[in-house]
Design an enzyme around this catalytic site. Structure first.
Site, PDB file in Angstrom:
ATOM      1  CB  THR A  11      83.299 -29.357  -2.425  1.00  0.00           C
ATOM      2  OG1 THR A  11      84.419 -30.325  -2.311  1.00  0.00           O
ATOM      3  CG2 THR A  11      83.757 -28.168  -2.492  1.00  0.00           C
TER       4      THR A  11
ATOM      5  CG  ASP B 242      86.595 -30.277   6.121  1.00  0.00           C
ATOM      6  OD1 ASP B 242      85.221 -30.052   6.579  1.00  0.00           O
ATOM      7  OD2 ASP B 242      87.173 -30.184   5.164  1.00  0.00           O
TER       8      ASP B 242
ATOM      9  CB  CYS C  30      84.890 -31.696   3.221  1.00  0.00           C
ATOM     10  SG  CYS C  30      84.775 -32.205   1.710  1.00  0.00           S
TER      11      CYS C  30
ATOM     12  CG  HIS D  18      71.680 -48.740 -10.016  1.00  0.00           C
ATOM     13  ND1 HIS D  18      71.472 -48.067 -11.060  1.00  0.00           N
ATOM     14  CD2 HIS D  18      70.520 -49.181  -9.424  1.00  0.00           C
ATOM     15  CE1 HIS D  18      70.143 -48.155 -11.513  1.00  0.00           C
ATOM     16  NE2 HIS D  18      69.456 -48.923 -10.515  1.00  0.00           N
TER      17      HIS D  18
ATOM     18  CG  HIS E 264      72.387 -52.736 -10.489  1.00  0.00           C
ATOM     19  ND1 HIS E 264      72.774 -51.985 -11.451  1.00  0.00           N
ATOM     20  CD2 HIS E 264      71.168 -53.030 -10.713  1.00  0.00           C
ATOM     21  CE1 HIS E 264      71.847 -51.343 -11.937  1.00  0.00           C
ATOM     22  NE2 HIS E 264      70.578 -52.339 -11.440  1.00  0.00           N
TER      23      HIS E 264
END
Length: 147
Positions: A66, A7, A64, A97, A132
């Site tokens: 955060t 963004d 973005c 993992h 995993h």
């Protein structure tokens, strides 16, 4: 193929990542945005995720401010395991993992150098499988039944 989008808050970091990847010979498809004008991050996170979901070998990167909004949006797409990473170790482990196929980064909480190292680790690390795989399969099974 690496699909990438951001963004308006992640534009500079996206450009740096594209420059590094293309200089390394990695195929990259830029799905936007390409402006500092305000946009809705879900449009871009979902676009990356939908493209990655179409091909098992492809990966995505969403950015973005955060990384939180993009990771939430990408994870709504069936077959996507998007991981928000803020360290190189997270970039490694999310692949090894969790078999993450989309990387989310926050432009305001991860400096450019660290982000580039995280991208390198994300791209170069293979899924370990083994114990995993059973865990990832449980997630995918739940998604199939309830998604």
């Amino acid at each position: 193929m690496i699909y990438i989008a951001c963004d308006h808050g992640g534009l500079d970091l996206k450009k740096a990542i594209i420059d590094k990847l293309t200089a390394s010979g990695v195929a990259v498809t830029d799905l936007g945005t390409n402006s500092l004008d305000s946009v809705d991050y879900p449009d871009f996170g979902i676009a990356v995720a939908e493209n990655v979901a179409k091909s098992e070998g492809d990966k995505g990167i969403v950015i973005c401010k955060t990384g939180v909004g993009m990771s939430i949006a990408a994870n709504k797409v069936k077959g996507i395991r998007c991981a928000l990473c803020t360290s190189v170790a997270m970039g490694h482990l999310c692949r090894e993992h969790n078999n993450a196929n989309v990387l989310a980064l926050g432009a305001s909480n991860t400096d450019e150098n660290t982000a580039l190292l995280i991208v390198d680790e994300f791209i170069s690390t293979e899924f370990a499988g083994g114990r995993h795989a059973n865990r990832v399969n449980k997630i995918m099974s739940y998604e199939e039944k309830h998604g």
